[in-house]
Design a protein around this motif. Structure first.
Motif, PDB file in Angstrom:
ATOM      1  N   ASN A  65       0.817  -1.217   0.000  1.00  0.00           N
ATOM      2  CA  ASN A  65       0.000   0.000   0.000  1.00  0.00           C
ATOM      3  C   ASN A  65       0.851   1.267   0.000  1.00  0.00           C
ATOM      4  N   CYS A  66       1.638   1.423  -1.050  1.00  0.00           N
ATOM      5  CA  CYS A  66       2.494   2.599  -1.169  1.00  0.00           C
ATOM      6  C   CYS A  66       2.147   3.360  -2.447  1.00  0.00           C
ATOM      7  N   ARG A  67       2.293   4.670  -2.396  1.00  0.00           N
ATOM      8  CA  ARG A  67       1.990   5.507  -3.552  1.00  0.00           C
ATOM      9  C   ARG A  67       3.174   6.404  -3.857  1.00  0.00           C
ATOM     10  N   ALA A  68       3.094   7.074  -4.994  1.00  0.00           N
ATOM     11  CA  ALA A  68       4.167   7.974  -5.421  1.00  0.00           C
ATOM     12  C   ALA A  68       3.551   9.143  -6.164  1.00  0.00           C
ATOM     13  N   ASN A  69       4.305  10.236  -6.226  1.00  0.00           N
ATOM     14  CA  ASN A  69       3.789  11.420  -6.911  1.00  0.00           C
ATOM     15  C   ASN A  69       3.931  11.314  -8.421  1.00  0.00           C
ATOM     16  N   ASP A  70       4.602  10.278  -8.912  1.00  0.00           N
ATOM     17  CA  ASP A  70       4.830  10.127 -10.346  1.00  0.00           C
ATOM     18  C   ASP A  70       5.175   8.661 -10.625  1.00  0.00           C
ATOM     19  N   LEU A  71       5.366   8.344 -11.890  1.00  0.00           N
ATOM     20  CA  LEU A  71       5.835   7.011 -12.276  1.00  0.00           C
ATOM     21  C   LEU A  71       7.169   6.713 -11.596  1.00  0.00           C
ATOM     22  N   VAL A  72       7.270   5.546 -10.978  1.00  0.00           N
ATOM     23  CA  VAL A  72       8.524   5.108 -10.366  1.00  0.00           C
ATOM     24  C   VAL A  72       9.273   4.255 -11.392  1.00  0.00           C
ATOM     25  N   ILE A  73      10.488   4.686 -11.732  1.00  0.00           N
ATOM     26  CA  ILE A  73      11.303   3.968 -12.706  1.00  0.00           C
ATOM     27  C   ILE A  73      12.506   3.358 -11.994  1.00  0.00           C
ATOM     28  N   ALA A  74      12.683   2.055 -12.184  1.00  0.00           N
ATOM     29  CA  ALA A  74      13.861   1.370 -11.655  1.00  0.00           C
ATOM     30  C   ALA A  74      14.863   1.249 -12.796  1.00  0.00           C
ATOM     31  N   TRP A  75      15.971   1.974 -12.692  1.00  0.00           N
ATOM     32  CA  TRP A  75      16.976   2.030 -13.762  1.00  0.00           C
ATOM     33  C   TRP A  75      18.018   0.938 -13.553  1.00  0.00           C
ATOM     34  N   GLY A  76      17.808  -0.199 -14.222  1.00  0.00           N
ATOM     35  CA  GLY A  76      18.797  -1.274 -14.179  1.00  0.00           C
ATOM     36  C   GLY A  76      18.867  -2.030 -12.866  1.00  0.00           C
ATOM     37  N   ALA A  77      17.880  -1.845 -11.982  1.00  0.00           N
ATOM     38  CA  ALA A  77      17.881  -2.576 -10.714  1.00  0.00           C
ATOM     39  C   ALA A  77      17.586  -4.050 -10.954  1.00  0.00           C
ATOM     40  N   ILE A  78      18.040  -4.902 -10.032  1.00  0.00           N
ATOM     41  CA  ILE A  78      17.774  -6.333 -10.097  1.00  0.00           C
ATOM     42  C   ILE A  78      17.066  -6.759  -8.813  1.00  0.00           C
ATOM     43  N   PHE A  79      16.202  -7.776  -8.916  1.00  0.00           N
ATOM     44  CA  PHE A  79      15.288  -8.104  -7.827  1.00  0.00           C
ATOM     45  C   PHE A  79      15.287  -9.597  -7.528  1.00  0.00           C
ATOM     46  N   SER A  80      15.220  -9.909  -6.244  1.00  0.00           N
ATOM     47  CA  SER A  80      15.070 -11.286  -5.798  1.00  0.00           C
ATOM     48  C   SER A  80      14.131 -11.304  -4.594  1.00  0.00           C
ATOM     49  N   ARG A  81      13.056 -12.071  -4.703  1.00  0.00           N
ATOM     50  CA  ARG A  81      12.080 -12.238  -3.623  1.00  0.00           C
ATOM     51  C   ARG A  81      11.529 -10.882  -3.147  1.00  0.00           C
ATOM     52  N   VAL A  82      11.011 -10.126  -4.086  1.00  0.00           N
ATOM     53  CA  VAL A  82      10.387  -8.828  -3.789  1.00  0.00           C
ATOM     54  C   VAL A  82       8.887  -8.973  -3.991  1.00  0.00           C
ATOM     55  N   LYS A  83       8.107  -8.681  -2.960  1.00  0.00           N
ATOM     56  CA  LYS A  83       6.659  -8.856  -2.997  1.00  0.00           C
ATOM     57  C   LYS A  83       5.963  -7.504  -2.905  1.00  0.00           C
ATOM     58  N   LEU A  84       5.053  -7.254  -3.841  1.00  0.00           N
ATOM     59  CA  LEU A  84       4.226  -6.051  -3.837  1.00  0.00           C
ATOM     60  C   LEU A  84       2.804  -6.454  -3.472  1.00  0.00           C
ATOM     61  N   THR A  85       2.227  -5.734  -2.516  1.00  0.00           N
ATOM     62  CA  THR A  85       0.898  -6.089  -2.008  1.00  0.00           C
ATOM     63  C   THR A  85       0.039  -4.833  -1.867  1.00  0.00           C
ATOM     64  N   GLY A  86      -1.259  -4.977  -2.159  1.00  0.00           N
ATOM     65  CA  GLY A  86      -2.178  -3.851  -2.011  1.00  0.00           C
ATOM     66  C   GLY A  86      -2.021  -2.838  -3.129  1.00  0.00           C
ATOM     67  N   ASN A  87      -2.474  -1.613  -2.886  1.00  0.00           N
ATOM     68  CA  ASN A  87      -2.380  -0.552  -3.887  1.00  0.00           C
ATOM     69  C   ASN A  87      -0.931  -0.086  -4.034  1.00  0.00           C
ATOM     70  N   ILE A  88      -0.440  -0.127  -5.276  1.00  0.00           N
ATOM     71  CA  ILE A  88       0.967   0.164  -5.535  1.00  0.00           C
ATOM     72  C   ILE A  88       1.089   1.189  -6.656  1.00  0.00           C
ATOM     73  N   PHE A  89       2.023   2.116  -6.494  1.00  0.00           N
ATOM     74  CA  PHE A  89       2.342   3.158  -7.460  1.00  0.00           C
ATOM     75  C   PHE A  89       2.631   2.589  -8.855  1.00  0.00           C
ATOM     76  N   PRO A  90       2.509   3.413  -9.902  1.00  0.00           N
ATOM     77  CA  PRO A  90       2.912   2.950 -11.241  1.00  0.00           C
ATOM     78  C   PRO A  90       4.408   2.660 -11.269  1.00  0.00           C
ATOM     79  N   LEU A  91       4.774   1.525 -11.855  1.00  0.00           N
ATOM     80  CA  LEU A  91       6.158   1.052 -11.800  1.00  0.00           C
ATOM     81  C   LEU A  91       6.645   0.626 -13.182  1.00  0.00           C
ATOM     82  N   LYS A  92       7.831   1.084 -13.519  1.00  0.00           N
ATOM     83  CA  LYS A  92       8.481   0.691 -14.774  1.00  0.00           C
ATOM     84  C   LYS A  92       9.900   0.242 -14.453  1.00  0.00           C
ATOM     85  N   ILE A  93      10.247  -0.973 -14.875  1.00  0.00           N
ATOM     86  CA  ILE A  93      11.581  -1.529 -14.630  1.00  0.00           C
ATOM     87  C   ILE A  93      12.334  -1.562 -15.947  1.00  0.00           C
TER      88      ILE A  93
END
Length: 222
Positions: A65-93
């Motif tokens: 349940n996290c929000r953001a004021n704009d699109l959240v962009i992950a620039w080249g990040a890498i992920f392992s066992r990351v869980k998103l739950t509830g209302n979530i900000f717009p996300l671009k990886i």
């Protein structure tokens, strides 16, 4: 206002609830391909304002349940066992670490990303997320945990020579498919934007169901 210009910060073993993360930058790209690290972190009911996420290594993280004021962009990040739950900000990886990065630097990050995902059991769990929007590149579809009713995968191998003539031009997921074809990715994740108004989420849900009925969409093992 925390900045990480040397990409040497380690953020670990913290929980944040009801916070504002304000104009923070984590993991600027480096010529040697180094990454900051985020491990064992839980963030809930919080807001991101003007934040930047560069090519960090993000592991064992829960965002709820996290929000953001704009699109959240992950620039080249890498992920392992990351869980998103509830209302979530717009996300671009993105796979790109920064448009100004040299070819040599980008290649270092690309290689380390590919090696990382060879040993990861799962990268992102979206199955309980109500996303505003979602777009990703560089993460194999097999490493996602998805809700089969509102999320799915289109594989490049499913797109035969006549696929464009079989999908109506009004299908809202066509931009995701074309974008995948412009990369080296073998598949693309489609996640209905459940946090958007009903008319918009219904449009994407109908488009996903249409692609399923045509045989283009499957789950993580399709």
């Amino acid at each position: 206002m925390i900045k990480d210009p040397r990409a040497d910060r380690v953020v670990t073993d913290i929980q944040l609830d009801g916070c504002v993360i304000d104009n923070c930058t984590l993991s600027y790209h480096q010529a040697d391909g180094s990454r900051s690290a985020v491990r064992n972190v839980k963030i809930s009911n919080s807001q991101f304002v003007g934040c930047q996420l560069g090519p960090a290594r993000v592991e064992d993280v829960e965002i709820t349940n996290c929000r953001a004021n704009d699109l959240v962009i992950a620039w080249g990040a890498i992920f392992s066992r990351v869980k998103l739950t509830g209302n979530i900000f717009p996300l671009k990886i993105n796979t790109v670490v920064e448009f100004s990065a040299s070819v040599q630097t980008q290649n270092l990050y690309d290689r380390s990303r590919e090696e990382f995902y060879q040993s990861v059991d799962w990268a992102l769990d979206l199955s309980e997320a109500r996303l505003m929007s979602f777009d990703s590149a560089g993460i194999p579809g097999r490493l996602f945990r998805l809700d089969p009713e509102t999320q799915g995968i289109v594989k490049r191998s499913k797109l035969d020579s006549g696929w464009e003539g079989r999908i109506p031009l009004c299908n809202p997921w066509l931009p995701w498919i074309y974008n995948m074809l412009s990369t080296s990715d073998e598949d693309v994740i489609l996640a209905v934007p459940l946090a958007k108004p009903k008319a918009q989420r219904d449009k994407y849900l109908a488009g996903l169901q249409e692609l399923k009925s045509l045989g283009f969409v499957g789950g993580t093992n399709a």
